[in-house]
Structures are given as structure tokens and as C-alpha cells.
Design a protein around this motif. Structure first.
Motif, PDB file in Angstrom:
ATOM      1  N   ALA A  80       0.475  -1.518   0.168  1.00 56.65           N
ATOM      2  CA  ALA A  80       0.037   0.063  -0.150  1.00 56.65           C
ATOM      3  C   ALA A  80       1.017   0.913   0.238  1.00 56.65           C
ATOM      4  O   ALA A  80       0.461   2.293  -0.996  1.00 56.65           O
ATOM      5  CB  ALA A  80      -0.866  -0.112   1.093  1.00 56.65           C
ATOM      6  N   ALA A  81       1.620   1.181   0.795  1.00 56.54           N
ATOM      7  CA  ALA A  81       2.999   2.139   0.854  1.00 56.54           C
ATOM      8  C   ALA A  81       3.767   2.992  -0.452  1.00 56.54           C
ATOM      9  O   ALA A  81       4.005   3.404  -1.335  1.00 56.54           O
ATOM     10  CB  ALA A  81       3.960   1.934   1.777  1.00 56.54           C
ATOM     11  N   LEU A  82       3.389   1.579  -1.333  1.00 64.42           N
ATOM     12  CA  LEU A  82       4.452   1.446  -3.139  1.00 64.42           C
ATOM     13  C   LEU A  82       3.681   2.243  -3.517  1.00 64.42           C
ATOM     14  O   LEU A  82       4.033   2.658  -3.968  1.00 64.42           O
ATOM     15  CB  LEU A  82       4.746  -0.091  -3.356  1.00 64.42           C
ATOM     16  CG  LEU A  82       5.837   0.186  -4.001  1.00 64.42           C
ATOM     17  CD1 LEU A  82       7.106   0.655  -3.787  1.00 64.42           C
ATOM     18  CD2 LEU A  82       6.408  -1.609  -4.454  1.00 64.42           C
ATOM     19  N   VAL A  83       1.949   1.521  -3.334  1.00 65.52           N
ATOM     20  CA  VAL A  83       1.184   2.240  -4.728  1.00 65.52           C
ATOM     21  C   VAL A  83       1.341   3.850  -4.135  1.00 65.52           C
ATOM     22  O   VAL A  83       0.899   4.438  -5.043  1.00 65.52           O
ATOM     23  CB  VAL A  83       0.030   1.525  -4.412  1.00 65.52           C
ATOM     24  CG1 VAL A  83      -0.879   2.756  -4.903  1.00 65.52           C
ATOM     25  CG2 VAL A  83       0.366  -0.026  -4.768  1.00 65.52           C
ATOM     26  N   ASP A  84       0.745   4.107  -2.918  1.00 67.10           N
ATOM     27  CA  ASP A  84       0.955   5.736  -2.599  1.00 67.10           C
ATOM     28  C   ASP A  84       1.951   6.042  -3.136  1.00 67.10           C
ATOM     29  O   ASP A  84       2.042   7.628  -3.522  1.00 67.10           O
ATOM     30  CB  ASP A  84       0.226   5.752  -0.608  1.00 67.10           C
ATOM     31  CG  ASP A  84       0.613   7.326  -0.923  1.00 67.10           C
ATOM     32  OD1 ASP A  84      -0.304   7.717  -1.046  1.00 67.10           O
ATOM     33  OD2 ASP A  84       1.083   7.421   0.658  1.00 67.10           O
ATOM     34  N   GLU A  85       3.300   6.133  -2.783  1.00 74.40           N
ATOM     35  CA  GLU A  85       4.406   6.933  -3.906  1.00 74.40           C
ATOM     36  C   GLU A  85       4.364   6.549  -4.591  1.00 74.40           C
ATOM     37  O   GLU A  85       4.750   7.981  -5.298  1.00 74.40           O
ATOM     38  CB  GLU A  85       5.547   5.774  -2.744  1.00 74.40           C
ATOM     39  CG  GLU A  85       6.883   6.121  -2.607  1.00 74.40           C
ATOM     40  CD  GLU A  85       6.985   7.823  -1.747  1.00 74.40           C
ATOM     41  OE1 GLU A  85       7.549   8.947  -2.792  1.00 74.40           O
ATOM     42  OE2 GLU A  85       6.229   7.603  -1.083  1.00 74.40           O
ATOM     43  N   GLY A  86       4.124   5.656  -5.326  1.00 75.03           N
ATOM     44  CA  GLY A  86       4.055   5.737  -6.959  1.00 75.03           C
ATOM     45  C   GLY A  86       3.378   6.400  -7.236  1.00 75.03           C
ATOM     46  O   GLY A  86       3.537   7.945  -8.234  1.00 75.03           O
ATOM     47  N   LEU A  87       1.986   6.739  -6.921  1.00 78.37           N
ATOM     48  CA  LEU A  87       0.894   7.519  -7.387  1.00 78.37           C
ATOM     49  C   LEU A  87       1.394   8.804  -6.674  1.00 78.37           C
ATOM     50  O   LEU A  87       1.234   9.967  -7.892  1.00 78.37           O
ATOM     51  CB  LEU A  87      -0.442   7.134  -6.600  1.00 78.37           C
ATOM     52  CG  LEU A  87      -1.257   6.542  -6.932  1.00 78.37           C
ATOM     53  CD1 LEU A  87      -2.635   6.391  -6.720  1.00 78.37           C
ATOM     54  CD2 LEU A  87      -1.491   6.279  -8.874  1.00 78.37           C
ATOM     55  N   ASN A  88       2.090   9.243  -5.793  1.00 75.12           N
ATOM     56  CA  ASN A  88       2.654  10.756  -5.380  1.00 75.12           C
ATOM     57  C   ASN A  88       3.623  11.224  -6.186  1.00 75.12           C
ATOM     58  O   ASN A  88       3.688  12.410  -6.754  1.00 75.12           O
ATOM     59  CB  ASN A  88       3.086  10.477  -3.977  1.00 75.12           C
ATOM     60  CG  ASN A  88       1.904  10.457  -2.908  1.00 75.12           C
ATOM     61  OD1 ASN A  88       0.940  10.679  -3.165  1.00 75.12           O
ATOM     62  ND2 ASN A  88       2.056  10.362  -1.086  1.00 75.12           N
ATOM     63  N   VAL A  89       3.842  10.378  -6.869  1.00 75.41           N
ATOM     64  CA  VAL A  89       5.614  10.556  -8.031  1.00 75.41           C
ATOM     65  C   VAL A  89       4.520  11.075  -8.968  1.00 75.41           C
ATOM     66  O   VAL A  89       5.417  11.918  -9.717  1.00 75.41           O
ATOM     67  CB  VAL A  89       6.297   9.101  -7.511  1.00 75.41           C
ATOM     68  CG1 VAL A  89       7.647   9.307  -8.590  1.00 75.41           C
ATOM     69  CG2 VAL A  89       6.802   9.216  -6.332  1.00 75.41           C
ATOM     70  N   LEU A  90       4.494  10.184  -9.254  1.00 73.65           N
ATOM     71  CA  LEU A  90       3.697  10.318 -11.063  1.00 73.65           C
ATOM     72  C   LEU A  90       2.499  11.375 -10.560  1.00 73.65           C
ATOM     73  O   LEU A  90       2.424  11.918 -11.677  1.00 73.65           O
ATOM     74  CB  LEU A  90       2.978   9.010 -11.920  1.00 73.65           C
ATOM     75  CG  LEU A  90       3.050   7.829 -11.629  1.00 73.65           C
ATOM     76  CD1 LEU A  90       2.570   6.755 -11.505  1.00 73.65           C
ATOM     77  CD2 LEU A  90       4.587   8.112 -12.668  1.00 73.65           C
ATOM     78  N   LEU A  91       2.043  11.944  -9.725  1.00 75.86           N
ATOM     79  CA  LEU A  91       0.759  12.613  -9.403  1.00 75.86           C
ATOM     80  C   LEU A  91       1.489  14.766  -9.329  1.00 75.86           C
ATOM     81  O   LEU A  91       1.528  15.296  -9.633  1.00 75.86           O
ATOM     82  CB  LEU A  91      -0.489  12.696  -8.917  1.00 75.86           C
ATOM     83  CG  LEU A  91      -1.311  11.742  -9.442  1.00 75.86           C
ATOM     84  CD1 LEU A  91      -2.284  11.264  -7.836  1.00 75.86           C
ATOM     85  CD2 LEU A  91      -1.537  12.001 -10.900  1.00 75.86           C
ATOM     86  N   GLY A  92       2.897  13.775  -8.724  1.00 76.11           N
ATOM     87  CA  GLY A  92       3.853  15.321  -8.727  1.00 76.11           C
ATOM     88  C   GLY A  92       3.967  15.953  -7.242  1.00 76.11           C
ATOM     89  O   GLY A  92       4.168  16.844  -7.060  1.00 76.11           O
ATOM     90  N   ARG A  93       3.442  14.776  -6.357  1.00 76.35           N
ATOM     91  CA  ARG A  93       3.300  15.392  -4.922  1.00 76.35           C
ATOM     92  C   ARG A  93       4.667  15.281  -4.405  1.00 76.35           C
ATOM     93  O   ARG A  93       5.365  14.170  -4.981  1.00 76.35           O
ATOM     94  CB  ARG A  93       1.892  14.862  -4.362  1.00 76.35           C
ATOM     95  CG  ARG A  93       0.448  15.067  -5.051  1.00 76.35           C
ATOM     96  CD  ARG A  93       0.085  13.801  -4.367  1.00 76.35           C
ATOM     97  NE  ARG A  93      -1.457  14.238  -4.607  1.00 76.35           N
ATOM     98  CZ  ARG A  93      -2.864  13.169  -4.457  1.00 76.35           C
ATOM     99  NH1 ARG A  93      -2.260  12.512  -4.399  1.00 76.35           N
ATOM    100  NH2 ARG A  93      -3.550  13.527  -5.263  1.00 76.35           N
TER     101      ARG A  93
END
Length: 98
Positions: A80-93
Motif C-alpha cells: 500500500a505504501a508503494l502504491v501510494d508513493e508511486g501515485l505521489n511521484v506520478l502526480l507530482g506531489r
């Protein structure tokens, strides 16, 4: 007269389309490529860290069934943390420091 107006409108549209295409090719596309490369690089580093941590935790916690349940929970939270981090990176957060 109508054909002259139609020709001027088509020529204007062609110049506008050409200008937008050139702007996209020279300004937008390189910036977009650079941002995608940075996001993929950051995501790759994060995936490596998470996988290593998950494997180490999984191997050290395989002693009993209670440990297996705890390991499953750790793997799920790591995923879950990996998915969250991946989405944050892709969305520019901004990335969260651990």
C-alpha cells in the motif's frame, strides 16, 4: 469574395495549427519527457527500497504462524505504501521522508 474569405480562414487555421504543433514539439514535449523520466527514476528507487525491506522482514519473520500473519500484514502495508508513493511521484506531489 466568399472563396477569398474561406481561403483566408483556412490559411489562418493552418498557421495557428502549425504554431501550436511547433510549440508542443519544442517546449511541451521535452518538459513532459523529462518529468516522466524523473518520475520513473524516483519510482524505481522507491520500489527497490520497498522490495528489499519486504524481503528482509519476510525472511526474518517466518519462524511461526503468528509471524506469518505479521509478515502478511507488513507485506500488505508495504504494498500500500508503494502504491501510494508511486501515485505521489506520478502526480507530482512531494515525497514523504521516512
Amino acid at each position: 469574395m466568399f472563396l477569398l474569405l474561406l481561403g483566408a480562414a483556412l490559411l489562418s487555421s493552418a498557421f495557428t495549427g502549425l504554431a501550436l504543433w511547433l510549440y508542443y514539439q519544442r517546449v511541451v514535449a521535452p518538459r513532459l519527457e523529462k518529468r516522466i523520466e524523473e518520475a520513473l527514476e524516483a519510482l524505481g528507487e522507491e520500489v527497490g527500497k520497498q522490495v528489499r525491506a519486504g524481503v528482509v522482514d519476510g525472511v526474518t519473520d517466518l519462524a511461526g504462524s503468528e509471524h506469518l500473519i505479521r509478515t502478511t500484514g507488513k507485506v500488505a502495508s508495504s504494498g500500500a505504501a508503494l502504491v501510494d508513493e508511486g501515485l505521489n511521484v506520478l502526480l507530482g506531489r512531494p515525497r514523504r521522508k521516512r
